[in-house]
Every structure is written in C-alpha cells, then in structure tokens.
Scaffold this motif. Structure first.
Motif, PDB file in Angstrom:
ATOM      1  N   LYS A   1       0.865  -1.108   0.035  1.00 13.47           N
ATOM      2  CA  LYS A   1      -0.071   0.133   0.085  1.00 13.47           C
ATOM      3  C   LYS A   1       0.919   1.274   0.116  1.00 13.47           C
ATOM      4  O   LYS A   1       1.935   1.108   0.691  1.00 13.47           O
ATOM      5  CB  LYS A   1      -0.896  -0.041   1.328  1.00 13.47           C
ATOM      6  CG  LYS A   1      -1.396   1.441   1.816  1.00 13.47           C
ATOM      7  CD  LYS A   1      -1.953   1.197   3.229  1.00 13.47           C
ATOM      8  CE  LYS A   1      -2.205   2.529   3.565  1.00 13.47           C
ATOM      9  NZ  LYS A   1      -1.260   3.534   4.163  1.00 13.47           N
ATOM     10  N   ALA A   2       0.323   2.384  -0.628  1.00  8.33           N
ATOM     11  CA  ALA A   2       1.328   3.367  -0.449  1.00  8.33           C
ATOM     12  C   ALA A   2       1.070   4.302   0.863  1.00  8.33           C
ATOM     13  O   ALA A   2       0.145   3.912   1.244  1.00  8.33           O
ATOM     14  CB  ALA A   2       0.912   4.392  -1.568  1.00  8.33           C
ATOM     15  N   GLY A   3       2.294   4.751   1.320  1.00  8.30           N
ATOM     16  CA  GLY A   3       1.902   5.173   2.577  1.00  8.30           C
ATOM     17  C   GLY A   3       2.390   4.324   3.871  1.00  8.30           C
ATOM     18  O   GLY A   3       2.819   3.110   3.886  1.00  8.30           O
ATOM     19  N   PRO A   4       1.949   4.868   5.138  1.00  6.97           N
ATOM     20  CA  PRO A   4       2.546   4.261   6.348  1.00  6.97           C
ATOM     21  C   PRO A   4       1.679   3.030   6.603  1.00  6.97           C
ATOM     22  O   PRO A   4       0.403   2.816   6.126  1.00  6.97           O
ATOM     23  CB  PRO A   4       2.394   5.174   7.514  1.00  6.97           C
ATOM     24  CG  PRO A   4       1.235   5.916   6.996  1.00  6.97           C
ATOM     25  CD  PRO A   4       1.366   5.960   5.476  1.00  6.97           C
ATOM     26  N   VAL A   5       2.234   2.020   7.345  1.00 10.22           N
ATOM     27  CA  VAL A   5       1.432   0.995   8.131  1.00 10.22           C
ATOM     28  C   VAL A   5       0.314   1.504   9.009  1.00 10.22           C
ATOM     29  O   VAL A   5       0.372   2.397   9.725  1.00 10.22           O
ATOM     30  CB  VAL A   5       2.247   0.073   8.624  1.00 10.22           C
ATOM     31  CG1 VAL A   5       1.535  -0.847   9.499  1.00 10.22           C
ATOM     32  CG2 VAL A   5       3.143  -0.637   7.797  1.00 10.22           C
ATOM     33  N   ILE A   6      -0.936   0.945   8.986  1.00  6.82           N
ATOM     34  CA  ILE A   6      -1.895   1.265   9.696  1.00  6.82           C
ATOM     35  C   ILE A   6      -2.231   0.359  10.720  1.00  6.82           C
ATOM     36  O   ILE A   6      -2.422  -0.882  10.472  1.00  6.82           O
ATOM     37  CB  ILE A   6      -3.284   1.827   9.067  1.00  6.82           C
ATOM     38  CG1 ILE A   6      -2.932   2.791   7.704  1.00  6.82           C
ATOM     39  CG2 ILE A   6      -4.431   2.360   9.894  1.00  6.82           C
ATOM     40  CD1 ILE A   6      -2.534   4.255   8.136  1.00  6.82           C
ATOM     41  N   THR A   7      -2.059   0.461  12.086  1.00 10.71           N
ATOM     42  CA  THR A   7      -2.603  -0.882  13.039  1.00 10.71           C
ATOM     43  C   THR A   7      -3.969  -1.087  12.856  1.00 10.71           C
ATOM     44  O   THR A   7      -4.919  -0.272  12.451  1.00 10.71           O
ATOM     45  CB  THR A   7      -1.801  -0.225  14.403  1.00 10.71           C
ATOM     46  OG1 THR A   7      -2.924   0.869  15.097  1.00 10.71           O
ATOM     47  CG2 THR A   7      -0.804   0.358  14.440  1.00 10.71           C
ATOM     48  N   ASP A   8      -4.409  -2.108  13.812  1.00 15.68           N
ATOM     49  CA  ASP A   8      -5.570  -2.734  14.013  1.00 15.68           C
ATOM     50  C   ASP A   8      -6.340  -1.412  14.707  1.00 15.68           C
ATOM     51  O   ASP A   8      -7.764  -1.564  14.665  1.00 15.68           O
ATOM     52  CB  ASP A   8      -5.529  -3.801  14.985  1.00 15.68           C
ATOM     53  CG  ASP A   8      -5.071  -5.099  13.941  1.00 15.68           C
ATOM     54  OD1 ASP A   8      -5.009  -5.043  12.999  1.00 15.68           O
ATOM     55  OD2 ASP A   8      -5.056  -5.993  14.757  1.00 15.68           O
ATOM     56  N   ASN A   9      -5.738  -0.460  15.197  1.00 16.73           N
ATOM     57  CA  ASN A   9      -6.360   0.498  16.184  1.00 16.73           C
ATOM     58  C   ASN A   9      -6.453   1.824  15.279  1.00 16.73           C
ATOM     59  O   ASN A   9      -6.957   2.907  15.841  1.00 16.73           O
ATOM     60  CB  ASN A   9      -5.849   0.836  17.597  1.00 16.73           C
ATOM     61  CG  ASN A   9      -5.189  -0.580  18.096  1.00 16.73           C
ATOM     62  OD1 ASN A   9      -6.223  -1.529  18.191  1.00 16.73           O
ATOM     63  ND2 ASN A   9      -4.194  -0.699  18.340  1.00 16.73           N
ATOM     64  N   GLY A  10      -5.968   2.079  13.955  1.00 16.16           N
ATOM     65  CA  GLY A  10      -6.067   2.907  13.044  1.00 16.16           C
ATOM     66  C   GLY A  10      -4.984   4.083  13.419  1.00 16.16           C
ATOM     67  O   GLY A  10      -4.944   5.076  12.708  1.00 16.16           O
ATOM     68  N   ASN A  11      -3.807   3.464  13.876  1.00 18.51           N
ATOM     69  CA  ASN A  11      -2.704   4.401  14.202  1.00 18.51           C
ATOM     70  C   ASN A  11      -1.180   4.043  13.195  1.00 18.51           C
ATOM     71  O   ASN A  11      -1.351   3.085  12.646  1.00 18.51           O
ATOM     72  CB  ASN A  11      -2.291   4.201  15.657  1.00 18.51           C
ATOM     73  CG  ASN A  11      -3.504   4.584  16.531  1.00 18.51           C
ATOM     74  OD1 ASN A  11      -3.955   5.563  16.334  1.00 18.51           O
ATOM     75  ND2 ASN A  11      -3.797   3.937  17.589  1.00 18.51           N
ATOM     76  N   PHE A  12      -0.311   4.783  13.502  1.00 19.07           N
ATOM     77  CA  PHE A  12       0.925   4.669  12.678  1.00 19.07           C
ATOM     78  C   PHE A  12       1.791   4.030  13.680  1.00 19.07           C
ATOM     79  O   PHE A  12       1.568   3.732  15.000  1.00 19.07           O
ATOM     80  CB  PHE A  12       1.492   6.030  12.391  1.00 19.07           C
ATOM     81  CG  PHE A  12       0.722   6.597  11.258  1.00 19.07           C
ATOM     82  CD1 PHE A  12      -0.120   6.132  10.646  1.00 19.07           C
ATOM     83  CD2 PHE A  12       1.117   7.887  10.743  1.00 19.07           C
ATOM     84  CE1 PHE A  12      -1.055   6.697   9.621  1.00 19.07           C
ATOM     85  CE2 PHE A  12       0.293   8.696   9.880  1.00 19.07           C
ATOM     86  CZ  PHE A  12      -0.609   8.090   9.053  1.00 19.07           C
TER      87      PHE A  12
END
Ligand SMILES: O=C[C@H](O)[C@H](O)[C@H](O)COP(=O)(O)O
Length: 237
Positions: free
Chosen positions: A172-183
C-alpha cells in the motif's frame, strides 16, 4: 532453515499450551506466526477434552484464528480478568523483557497481557537474547496517533538519540496502519539501554499511544529448537 525455525515454534507452542491451558479458562490469544501453532494445539486438545475456553483476541489476526479453529470468542467487556495469555515476541532478554510489535500488533497485546494472571511467551530459539537489540535490529515499535507522528519522531530523537523511523507499508502507498487505526514508529537504537527509563521517556511523549516494550510482564518464556527441545525460562522475581 525455514522448516527448522517452524519446528522450533511448534515445539514451544505445544509445550506452553500443554503445561498451562486448563478447562474453563479465559485465555488471551496473541498475534504473529508462532501463536498460530498454539491455537492449533488448543483446538486439537479442545476436540478431545472439551476445554470450554473463552478466548480473547489481541488483534484482527487473533480474532480470525479463534473463528477459524472453532473456539469461543470473548472480549474484555465480558471477561476483564484473563487467566492466562500466550503470545510471541520479537526478542527476549535475560530478565524476560520483550520487544514486540514487529508484525504491527502491540497495543491490544499489551492490554491483554496486563489483564492476565499469567503471561507466557513462545518463540523459536533465535529470539532468546541476553540483551535486547542483539538479534532484533529493527528497533522498538511504538504506536502513535497519526496527527502527531512527526513531532513524536523529533522528540524521540532528541530525548533518546537513535533514529525514530515511520514504518511504511509494503503493499500500500504510505504508512502501516495498525488494527487501532494508528501509525507505527520503529525506534532504532544502538547498545545496551536502561529499558525502564526508555519506557518512561516514551510514555511521556504526547502522541505515543503504546510501546512494544513488555517489561516485567512475562512469567515464563518457552524457546523451541529445531529438534523439538524446549528451553523454559521463568522470571526470577
Ligand atoms: O506484532 C506482532 C506481535 O508482537 C508478534 O507477537 C511478534 O512480532 C512475534 O511474532 P512471531 O511469532 O511471528 O515471531
């Protein structure tokens, strides 16, 4: 090599499950590749013994595993006190302190571990280090609120040195998003650290939600070797 590592994970997982899972328990289910073997073993025993467990997941992946293996899914609202939790780790030191979050899960794992009367770690022998940072060279994962990631990076660099890197996604382009919607920020460090002090510093940076340092939380760590042997280390204090 991959098969040998997997054999070590299987051995550790089976031993931890067989020694600690008992009928009627509320069980925290960790995340990662090693926990899969623990869930498989729980399911195997469940078929024979009707264990009547309630399983509390630590991630999207864990919830899927619980469903896939026909176990009973619970949550912290109905089961705020957990009998035991089992989870993997990225590295384990002499005092059974852990780095976790290499696979992007840490916050729910830490909450579940903190609610558990006993917390067990399962890993292959590569994870058994004397000092954190010896074999795990990807840094300490830190979950951060997306709007604050840049100042958090700057503050961590100023306060602790090293290098705080935003974890980028690979499919995916951009950062990893956690299960909680964070970086996630990975704090890359050099040399031995006072981990309690590091944890205090990180927890005091506004925007940091949780860290992948699990200090003084683990009761027993199981390390499996390719030949099926398991080294068991119990916390001293
Ligand atoms: O983010 C992932 C979790 O903290 C895992 O428990 C940890 O990365 C260990 O995973 P594995 O069992 O795949 O080595």
């Amino acid at each position: 090599m991959a098969d040998a590592v997997e054999a070590g994970k299987v051995a550790a997982a089976r031993r931890a499950v067989d020694e600690n899972i008992k009928k009627g328990q509320v069980v925290g289910i960790g995340s990662g590749s090693t926990i899969v073997f623990a869930v498989q073993r729980i399911a195997e025993r469940n078929k024979k013994e009707e264990l009547n467990l309630v399983c509390i997941p630590t991630s999207f992946q864990a919830r899927q595993l619980i469903h896939e293996y026909g176990l009973t899914l619970g949550n912290l609202e109905t089961s705020p006190e957990i009998d035991i939790a089992i989870d993997g780790a990225d590295e384990v030191d002499d005092d059974i302190n852990l780095i976790k979050g290499g696979g992007g899960c840490l916050m729910q794992e830490k909450i579940i571990a903190s609610c558990s009367k006993k917390f067990f770690v399962i890993a292959d022998t590569r994870k058994n280090s004397r000092v954190l940072g010896t074999t795990w060279r990807k840094g300490v994962p830190i979950e951060v609120l997306p709007m604050a990631y840049k100042p958090v990076q700057l503050k961590i660099n100023q306060l602790l040195g090293g290098n705080a890197v935003l974890r980028m996604a690979s499919k995916k382009a951009g950062p990893v998003i956690t299960d909680n919607g964070n970086f996630l920020i990975d704090w890359e460090f050099e040399g031995a650290q006072d981990w309690m002090a590091v944890e205090r510093v990180l927890q005091n940076v506004p925007g940091v939600i949780e860290t992948g340092l699990f200090l003084n939380m683990t009761h027993v760590a199981y390390f499996g070797s390719p030949d099926g042997q398991v080294l068991v280390r119990t916390r001293k204090n």
